[in-house]
Design an enzyme around this catalytic site. Structure first.
Site, short mmCIF file in Angstrom:
data_model
loop_
_atom_site.label_atom_id
_atom_site.label_comp_id
_atom_site.label_asym_id
_atom_site.label_seq_id
_atom_site.Cartn_x
_atom_site.Cartn_y
_atom_site.Cartn_z
N LYS A 76 -7.18 118.25 -36.72
CA LYS A 76 -6.44 119.26 -37.47
C LYS A 76 -7.22 120.56 -37.68
O LYS A 76 -6.63 121.62 -37.86
CB LYS A 76 -6.01 118.70 -38.82
CG LYS A 76 -4.93 117.63 -38.77
CD LYS A 76 -3.57 118.22 -38.48
CE LYS A 76 -2.47 117.17 -38.65
NZ LYS A 76 -1.13 117.74 -38.43
N SER A 101 -0.54 115.26 -45.77
CA SER A 101 -0.97 113.99 -46.35
C SER A 101 -2.48 113.88 -46.41
O SER A 101 -3.00 112.95 -47.01
CB SER A 101 -0.40 112.82 -45.52
OG SER A 101 -0.95 112.83 -44.22
N GLU A 227 3.69 106.02 -31.73
CA GLU A 227 4.10 106.05 -33.13
C GLU A 227 3.93 104.66 -33.75
O GLU A 227 4.02 103.65 -33.05
CB GLU A 227 5.57 106.46 -33.27
CG GLU A 227 5.86 107.90 -32.93
CD GLU A 227 7.32 108.25 -33.18
OE1 GLU A 227 7.56 109.15 -34.00
OE2 GLU A 227 8.20 107.63 -32.55
N GLY A 231 7.65 104.07 -38.16
CA GLY A 231 7.90 105.52 -38.19
C GLY A 231 8.22 106.08 -36.83
O GLY A 231 7.48 106.91 -36.31
N ASP A 233 10.49 108.15 -35.60
CA ASP A 233 11.45 109.25 -35.60
C ASP A 233 11.46 110.03 -34.28
O ASP A 233 12.53 110.43 -33.79
CB ASP A 233 11.18 110.21 -36.76
CG ASP A 233 9.75 110.72 -36.76
OD1 ASP A 233 8.83 109.91 -36.98
OD2 ASP A 233 9.54 111.93 -36.54
N SER A 327 -7.41 110.63 -32.81
CA SER A 327 -7.12 111.87 -33.53
C SER A 327 -7.91 112.08 -34.81
O SER A 327 -8.00 113.21 -35.29
CB SER A 327 -5.62 111.96 -33.83
OG SER A 327 -5.20 110.85 -34.61
#
Length: 341
Positions: A76, A101, A227, A231, A233, A327
């Protein structure tokens, strides 16, 4: 496991341009390369790990891009710093706000400190304590919300309007996406062409940036999103052909507990992602344990989903050379022991 639609084949020049929901151009390889220039000497060029044991167990040559060694412990930082670096002096003077989060919160807090601005972070009340403490430690202001009853985007949007802050969302921002794509750029520069790249998917920013870079550099590479089973989506959205909203996921992969793909990231991923595979929380735990015991690295649950998919045999057909985006590694010792003890 379930997969999304196949990416169209053919020369890149014949593909339709990538656009966001407004019809504006989104992100290109040149944008990712520009982000890399801005991040040079600021973000870490993270290592790529190999393991003969992993190769033998999975049947592929695996190349792990270890963003757990990135500043703040996750990818990030790339997108957050790049987005803040592109702000005007007037915007920096007023400050920035974001919802996260944990990892984007830490990244934005550190980037803000380094670039001389102030960050306000909207974080869920149940965010990992280690991530909240790190965010505060970088000098950011934290505003809490209940992820199951409140809309985090609405909270951060209201703060932006009331205080005149610039909103830097965790994934739905072209400069954030371009910054995240530098991880794949570095990986392919080091390893050469890969047959597939496994990328954890939450809001889709990491995948959108990595897919933009990787498919341009290696035509024919398979972009495989991962995923948590609770979750899915993005998997559902790709299958439906439009963004689908699900209940807020309850999974140990807190960084992927997203209820719908991003408005900007989804069209990019819809075009460039070949499939999305799912992993269970137990498979994520097993991947974290493998990384600790055999690779001697610590990975947080969200950071382990790509490795989990590889270990669980989710890739069919099996690529000869597989990249895996690890990640992040932001997990405190009590939580790590709770999950693996």
């Amino acid at each position: 496991m379930s997969e999304g639609p196949t990416r169209p084949t053919g020369p890149a020049d014949s593909d339709p341009p990538v656009v966001d929901d407004t019809g504006a151009p989104a992100v290109t390889l040149d944008d990712v390369r520009d982000a890399a220039r801005r991040l040079a000497g600021v973000a870490h060029r993270t290592p790529v790990l190999r393991s003969r044991t992993l190769d033998a167990r999975t049947g592929t040559e695996a190349f792990l891009k270890c963003e757990n060694f990135q500043r703040i412990g996750a990818f990030k930082f790339r997108g957050a710093y790049h987005a803040l670096a592109r702000l005007t002096p007037e915007q920096r003077a007023r400050g920035v706000v974001a919802h996260s989060s944990g990892n984007h919160a830490q990244a934005l807090a550190l980037a803000a400190r380094e670039l001389g601005t102030h960050a306000v972070l909207v974080m869920p009340e149940d965010a990992p304590r280690s991530k909240r403490d790190a965010t505060a430690g970088y000098g950011a202001e934290i505003v809490s919300y209940d992820r199951y009853t409140q809309d985090r985007a609405a909270v951060s949007g209201r703060l932006a309007q009331e205080r005149g802050l610039t909103l830097i969302p965790p994934y739905d921002h072209p400069h954030v996406i371009a910054g995240q794509g530098t991880a794949a750029l570095e990986l392919i520069e080091e390893t050469g062409p890969l047959d597939a790249l496994l990328v954890p998917v939450g809001g889709g920013g990491l995948m959108a940036g990595c897919a933009t870079a990787a498919t341009a550099l290696v035509p024919g590479i398979r972009m495989i999103g991962v995923e948590p089973e609770a979750g899915d989506d993005t998997r559902r959205s790709l299958a439906a052909g439009h963004r689908v909203t699900i209940p807020v996921p309850r999974t140990i992969a807190d960084g992927q507990a997203v209820d719908t793909p991003g408005a900007l990231t989804f069209p990019i991923n819809q075009r460039l992602v070949d499939s999305v595979v799912l992993v269970t929380d137990d498979e994520i735990r097993a991947a974290m344990a493998f990384a600790f015991e055999r690779l001697k690295i610590v990975i947080e649950p969200s950071g382990a989903t790509g490795l989990a998919a590889l270990l669980a045999g989710r890739l069919d057909p099996l690529p000869a050379r597989t990249g895996v985006l690890v990640s992040g590694g932001n997990i405190g010792l009590p939580r790590f022991l709770e999950l693996l003890g």
